[in-house]
Design an enzyme around this catalytic site. Structure first.
Site, mmCIF file in Angstrom:
data_model
loop_
_atom_site.group_PDB
_atom_site.id
_atom_site.type_symbol
_atom_site.label_atom_id
_atom_site.label_comp_id
_atom_site.label_asym_id
_atom_site.label_seq_id
_atom_site.Cartn_x
_atom_site.Cartn_y
_atom_site.Cartn_z
ATOM 1 C CG HIS A 116 11.058 -37.793 -10.020
ATOM 2 N ND1 HIS A 116 9.874 -37.702 -9.366
ATOM 3 C CD2 HIS A 116 11.287 -36.558 -10.538
ATOM 4 C CE1 HIS A 116 9.395 -36.474 -9.464
ATOM 5 N NE2 HIS A 116 10.235 -35.760 -10.172
ATOM 6 C CD GLU A 167 6.317 -31.721 -19.140
ATOM 7 O OE1 GLU A 167 5.083 -31.592 -19.092
ATOM 8 O OE2 GLU A 167 7.061 -31.499 -18.190
#
Lengths: 434, 519
Positions: free
Chosen positions: B324, B255
């Site tokens: 998450h 990322e």
């Protein structure tokens, strides 16, 4: 889309104090010839363009220095003198002297209180900057770290602009908003200037990606801009470095990763921080050539640079070049530099790249000493002029405070009165509240 | 998994059923009037039900979002309000028809359909019902014989929520006090005319993305699994075959590096959109987002622009676990130089996506995992919303409720209850998390003098905290009561369903808060 693996080798492990003449030979990799499987590489060549042919001279990992020189001499039609023409050597000399003089002046100005903060000087490493950037076109990109003054100068940013930026004046290349560690120039395609190490490598990868995108998606066929990313040995232990090596090799981006291995990350010796100090070996692990070169010799760096840039321009993918170099000063002007062994410093002082080039020029009678002196004098004048210009330049006014935060100042939002904040007249005065 | 899901669903339904909700059947406007005019709605028309389960509850609402923003592209084809309302996108997430005759059994089967992602809009012409979680009987003004579309609002998690009809302005005064008042007269003809097209929120995002990629070849997408896989939430489905692997770039799992790469590409002329598979993953890219994305325009003295869009789903989902289920709005909001927006309906999702891509500033677009399957009818014509403006969801008089993203739906659900109790909340979806649209918010506060902020963000240092500060600074004189902020608990989102439910703000809490504020 595998990248081509050329055989890379290093002839001597770095960086032991050696005499100047027996410094590690740079590795000249010739993609056509040197494609034998490298000792450390586990890749098979998946490229059809490179035939795994003649590898007679590359069986062993280590080849004696003499062999390589002989081979080169055999390959080139004449002696090594033709490595460089008179004009080229003048350019190189001028560039390196400019870098050195500028950095020395920076130190002076810093201690006189004209510039502040963290200033990282490039003394001793000029060969790397000059060796690579001199071969680039204006449209090619350079991405650097906080030790970026000389990269900016080599890329073409005027000394005046850089000096004013360091003084924090509004005429600086970044309007005084960046400072020593954030040199940017859109005109000269200098992408910075980053304070955190490793931060600039992905940005450089992005610029290379954009170049490939332009060529393949936007169909700008002549777009072959390459990007050169400079960073240090400490960065090579950082995740972003490895992630970008992977992506660049994966997509065969036109980028050259140049490691300026000066052995020290502030006070951390490279050997103490790295499990395998041979950084060039990390290139083949990702599927790109890894080259080690003597970073104190501008001609050797230039040779390697030519190959690497040529590779990138042809679309063959990235290259990792490790330049063994040294910084004569401390990490920054605030660093007392007490940790490094004086003997080490003395040794590398004898390998001063400017001295080396001067010696080479004189020995080969390319240019007379008087001309070199004239160049030095001229550079001194340029530097003086830059300092005067920076001194005379205005400091940024209050109204500059809120400019450039957003490219589209509507991003400051809508105020209670219904108008966009940026339409507030006090906004331009820099006194508006955001 | 289905079993667990249904178990939870049933638990939920059963909880609500304890509140003695009844089903309503309203057949025509006249009934509607009668019902609606009575605040508190004590005289609800009760309908016999064929349901065997007395505890059955059905949420059915017609979520009429009236975007009365200035920013809406008014491509009104018709002058009528009906047309406008249709185009402005009433949110009707439709997952299947539920007749009042449906028993819980049928609901379950509908759930199954939902789980398989089948959304079908069927007309419920004859009846509707709506319930408030607190057992207040609400008149539901959902159906009119002419209306073709179902009035069911079902979220992607399968939970049936009452949407709410808002905007009493578009309806004649008789419906002012009713949160669920449909734009009765308006919607009737709107569906008949069938302007626009219906799609789900993720499809709306894709449509916006595709339109922008068609329009400008410099627009590209960068992210994990965006290409061949089509995006983990299908936002980029079918784009890679159309535009090629370089324009819809599948990245390795790095990322920080690929966000930086997108920034470098943006500096050199492209307009990349970075997709974080989950917003939480962008924590890994925080270095690049904060240092480069936000700052480079400034530190380069304005030389380089970074027209990058960073988007991805965040928020608390359905038992996705702590990592998450993060809400990163609070983490990013301090970064100078970036804009943050949060979408909540297909209409504003597409509009904000397009606006973000066209903007020269770096924009972070927050989507919500549970909202991807919302269905709405959006205009056929191209429209771009303003990144800095807030959206008026429901005008009112008594209290201003500021919210965004998923909490909008909880607020609207609570609004139904509140209307029944006689309150008239004004609901604003702030949409622009950074910067705040202080104009819309300010006007509202000047009218109502009370503010409640409902958000899913963390309590500490969240969007609500900043908004509270901004409101207190700018509108202190207009406040009759302190600003109240309902946020998620400052806990890592637990996995257990019950615990997870208690971490986020529920409609019941909203109702309580409003009652408290409006004393």
């Amino acid at each position: 889309m595998a990248s081509a693996i050329s055989a890379m080798k290093i002839l001597q492990p770095p960086p032991l104090p050696t005499t100047a003449t027996s410094s590690p030979e740079n590795l000249l990799f010739d993609p056509v010839k040197c494609n034998s499987s490298f000792f450390g590489s586990t890749h098979k060549l998946r490229f059809s363009s490179l035939k795994p042919s003649s590898s007679s001279h590359r069986r062993s990992t280590v080849v004696a220095v003499a062999d390589v020189i002989k081979e080169r001499k055999l390959n080139s039609s004449s002696s090594m003198v033709n490595l460089i023409t008179k004009e080229e050597c003048l350019e190189l000399y001028e560039d390196m002297v400019l870098g050195r003089a500028f950095e020395d002046m920076c130190a002076q100005m810093y201690y006189r209180g004209k510039m502040f903060g963290f200033v990282h000087l490039y003394n001793g490493q000029e060969a790397v900057s000059t060796g690579f950037i001199n071969l680039l076109k204006k449209e090619d990109y350079v991405c650097s770290t906080y030790r970026d003054h000389v990269h900016a100068l080599s890329k073409g940013v005027p000394a005046r602009a850089v000096m004013s930026e360091l003084f924090g004046k509004t005429t600086g290349c970044c309007r005084g908003q960046g400072g020593s560690m954030h040199m940017f120039s859109k005109e000269h395609n200098l992408l910075g200037g980053f304070a955190f190490i490793g931060e600039g490598i992905p940005v450089a990868t992005g610029a290379a990606f954009a170049s490939k995108y332009r060529r393949e998606v936007l169909k700008e066929a002549d777009c072959d801009h390459v990007t050169v990313a400079f960073f240090g040995d400490g960065t090579c232990n950082n995740g972003q470095f490895f992630e970008c090596l992977n992506m660049a090799a994966l997509w065969k981006l036109p980028i050259i990763f140049v490691v300026e291995n000066n052995l020290w990350a502030i006070g951390m010796s490279h050997l103490r921080a790295t499990s395998d100090p041979e950084i060039w070996k990390k290139g083949p692990a990702f599927g790109m050539p890894g080259v080690h070169v003597d970073g104190m010799d501008v001609l050797k760096v230039r040779e390697v640079a030519k190959e690497a840039i040529g590779r990138a321009r042809r679309g063959e993918g990235p290259t990792l070049v490790e330049c063994e170099t040294y910084r004569f000063r401390g990490h920054s002007l605030a660093d007392p530099d007490e940790l490094r062994d004086p003997a080490e410093k003395a040794h590398y002082a004898t390998r001063d790249p400017i001295m080396a080039l001067k010696k080479y020029i004189i020995e080969n009678n390319l240019v007379s000493e008087a001309e070199l002196k004239a160049i030095e004098k001229e550079i001194d004048e340029v530097i003086e002029d830059a300092v005067e210009f920076a001194d005379a330049s205005p400091v940024p006014p209050r109204s500059q405070l809120l400019q450039n935060v957003f490219a589209d100042p509507k991003g400051f939002g809508i105020g209670p009165d219904g108008k966009y904040r940026c339409e507030d007249p006090k906004f331009t005065e820099g006194t508006a509240r955001v | 998994m289905l079993d667990v899901y249904f178990r939870n669903k049933l638990t939920e339904l059963q909880d609500l059923s304890k509140l003695k909700v009844r089903k309503l059947k309203i057949t025509n406007c006249e009934n509607l009037d009668t019902v609606n005019e009575v605040p508190g709605c004590n005289s609800i028309v009760e309908e016999e039900t064929n349901s065997t389960d007395s505890d059955e509850e059905i949420y059915s609402t017609d979520d009429d979002d009236d975007d009365d923003d200035d920013d809406d592209d008014d491509d009104d084809e018709g002058e009528e309000e009906e047309e406008e309302s249709a185009k402005e996108g009433k949110t009707r997430a439709l997952f299947g028809a539920i007749h009042p005759r449906n028993s819980v059994r049928c609901i379950r089967s509908k759930m199954a359909a939902i789980m398989q992602g089948i959304g079908a809009a069927t007309a419920l012409s004859s009846s509707s019902s709506s319930f408030d979680s607190k057992g207040f009987q609400l008149p539901s003004v959902k159906y009119f014989p002419e209306r073709k579309a179902t009035s069911l609002v079902v979220r992607s998690d399968g939970r049936l929520i009452p949407g709410s009809n808002l905007n009493a302005r578009n309806v004649s005064g008789r419906l002012v006090t009713n949160a669920v008042a449909a734009k009765a007269d308006t919607s009737a003809t709107s569906t008949a005319s069938k302007t626009g097209h219906e799609l789900l929120l993720f499809e709306a995002l894709r449509e916006g993305l595709e339109e922008e990629m068609d329009r400008d070849p410099h627009v590209c997408v960068v992210g994990e699994d965006v290409g061949h896989y089509g995006g983990s939430y299908k936002v980029t489905k079918d784009l890679a075959p159309k535009y090629g692997d370089l324009r819809v770039l599948d990245t390795p799992i790095a990322e920080n590096a690929f966000t930086g790469m997108a920034i470098g590409a943006a500096m050199t002329g492209l307009r990349p959109i970075v997709e974080g598979m989950n917003m939480g993953f962008l924590l890994l890219a925080y270095n690049q987002i904060s240092n480069n994305c936000g700052m480079l325009h400034y530190t380069s003295g304005g030389q380089f622009t970074i027209p990058v869009v960073i988007r991805g789903p965040g928020g608390v989902g359905r038992q996705l676990g702590a990592e998450h289920s993060q809400r990163l709005e609070s983490y990013f909001q301090s970064i100078p130089g970036i804009q943050m927006v949060a979408c909540s309906t297909p209409y504003n999702a597409k509009g904000l996506m397009k606006a973000a891509i066209r903007s020269e500033n770096p924009v972070i677009l927050f989507e919500h995992v549970l909202l991807y399957n919302l269905k709405e009818r959006i205009p056929d014509e191209e429209y771009v919303l303003s990144l800095e403006e807030a959206e008026m969801v429901r005008p009112g008089e008594h209290i201003t409720i500021l919210t965004y993203s998923r909490m909008r739906y909880h607020v609207m659900q609570a609004a139904k209850t509140l209307v029944n109790k006689g309150y008239d909340p004004e609901v604003i979806d702030i949409r622009s998390l950074k910067p705040f649209d202080l104009y819309t918010i300010g006007n509202s506060i000047k009218k109502t003098h009370r503010v409640l902020i409902v958000e899913e963000c963390m309590r500490t240092g969240g969007i609500g905290a900043s908004l509270t500060a901004a409101i207190n600074e700018n509108f202190n004189d207009y406040l009759d009561a302190p600003v109240m902020c309902l946020s998620s608990q400052d806990v890592p989102t637990p996995y257990a369903g019950t615990l997870e439910e208690w971490t986020v703000v529920q409609p019941a809490q909203i109702v309580t808060a409003v009652e408290q504020l409006c004393q």
